[in-house]
Design an enzyme around this catalytic site. Sequence first.
Site, mmCIF file in Angstrom:
data_model
loop_
_atom_site.group_PDB
_atom_site.id
_atom_site.type_symbol
_atom_site.label_atom_id
_atom_site.label_comp_id
_atom_site.label_asym_id
_atom_site.label_seq_id
_atom_site.Cartn_x
_atom_site.Cartn_y
_atom_site.Cartn_z
ATOM 1 N N GLU A 1 -2.640 5.640 7.832
ATOM 2 C CA GLU A 1 -2.332 6.915 7.196
ATOM 3 C C GLU A 1 -2.597 8.031 8.205
ATOM 4 O O GLU A 1 -3.757 8.431 8.396
ATOM 5 C CB GLU A 1 -3.215 7.144 5.956
ATOM 6 C CG GLU A 1 -2.871 6.264 4.786
ATOM 7 C CD GLU A 1 -3.715 6.582 3.542
ATOM 8 O OE1 GLU A 1 -3.144 6.639 2.452
ATOM 9 O OE2 GLU A 1 -4.940 6.766 3.676
ATOM 10 N N GLU B 1 -7.064 1.222 -6.953
ATOM 11 C CA GLU B 1 -6.650 1.102 -5.552
ATOM 12 C C GLU B 1 -7.872 0.670 -4.745
ATOM 13 O O GLU B 1 -8.937 1.284 -4.860
ATOM 14 C CB GLU B 1 -6.136 2.465 -5.064
ATOM 15 C CG GLU B 1 -5.713 2.495 -3.610
ATOM 16 C CD GLU B 1 -5.037 3.827 -3.208
ATOM 17 O OE1 GLU B 1 -5.065 4.785 -4.017
ATOM 18 O OE2 GLU B 1 -4.499 3.888 -2.086
#
Length: 237
Positions: A218, A134
């Site tokens: 987020e 990621e």
Amino acid sequence: MKTAAILALALSPLALAQTLCEQYGYHSSNGYEFNNNMWGSGSGQGSQCTTVNYSSGSGVSWRVEWNWSGGQNNVKSYPYSGRQLSQKRIVSQIGSLPTSTSWNYQGNNIRANVAYDLFTASDPNHSTSSGDYELMIWLGRLGDVYPIGNQVGTANVAGQQWNLYYGYNGNMQVYSFVAPNQVNSFSGDVKQFFDYLASNRNYPASSQYLITYQFGTEPFTGSNAVFTASSWSASQN
Ligand SMILES: *[C@@H]1O[C@H](CO)[C@@H](O)[C@H](O)[C@H]1NC(C)=O
Ligand SMILES: *[C@@H]1O[C@H](CO)[C@@H](O)[C@H](O)[C@H]1NC(C)=O
Ligand SMILES: *[C@@H]1O[C@H](CO)[C@@H](O)[C@H](O)[C@H]1NC(C)=O
């Protein structure tokens, strides 16, 4: 007359505005997708809506409104816009991943990031909800929130300095490039971050496929939050 007026409204750009408030509410158009992803909502309480303001083949504009509380250090969600990748390609064979965005955040006690999130995997058919690796690029870090793992150095990539973090998200190895100061307008080539990792961190670019290419936020906690991406574009060459 009345029919004509309704038809005109339906064809106007405003009629394209889509508001997604349900879990994983999804919209796609013009090679871009949007997801009101609330994957971590169970760690706290709140709600969130993603609104697509504008979408074209050359870029999109969207916003997210949210309130999240509880679970202080848990990510509640990742509402994002993603570039749809019709062809999954080996990272080392990608020429460039140009992108640009302009964004801002408003609200009370916002603790959140604003970040790119890209997954790569040795299997091009890997589920797009994770990968082997990621890559995150944090343009914004609002409040006392931190990336996964530990800081392993600093890096100069795409014309700016970043703090580089490394750690594990389950089995996935995560590299997070965190801007020391908020970057509200960004224009650069994401491929340069993969090149950096290949040169400096043994990232296996010649055996990893790029499977997602997303930008969003987020949230951890905050209220009356409005994240606006007044523009975002991304492409793969
Ligand atoms: C957040 O809370 C405010 C105040 O209660 C409310 O007006 C707003 O609609 C809420 N937004 C969402 C997305 O739940
Ligand atoms: C990925 O899926 C496609 C379509 O099912 C298949 O043709 C291809 O062989 C798969 N690739 C790998 C590496 O498994
Ligand atoms: C919504 O999209 C229009 C058309 O691109 C743009 O002019 C406007 O600034 C956008 N609104 C916001 C809040 O980003």
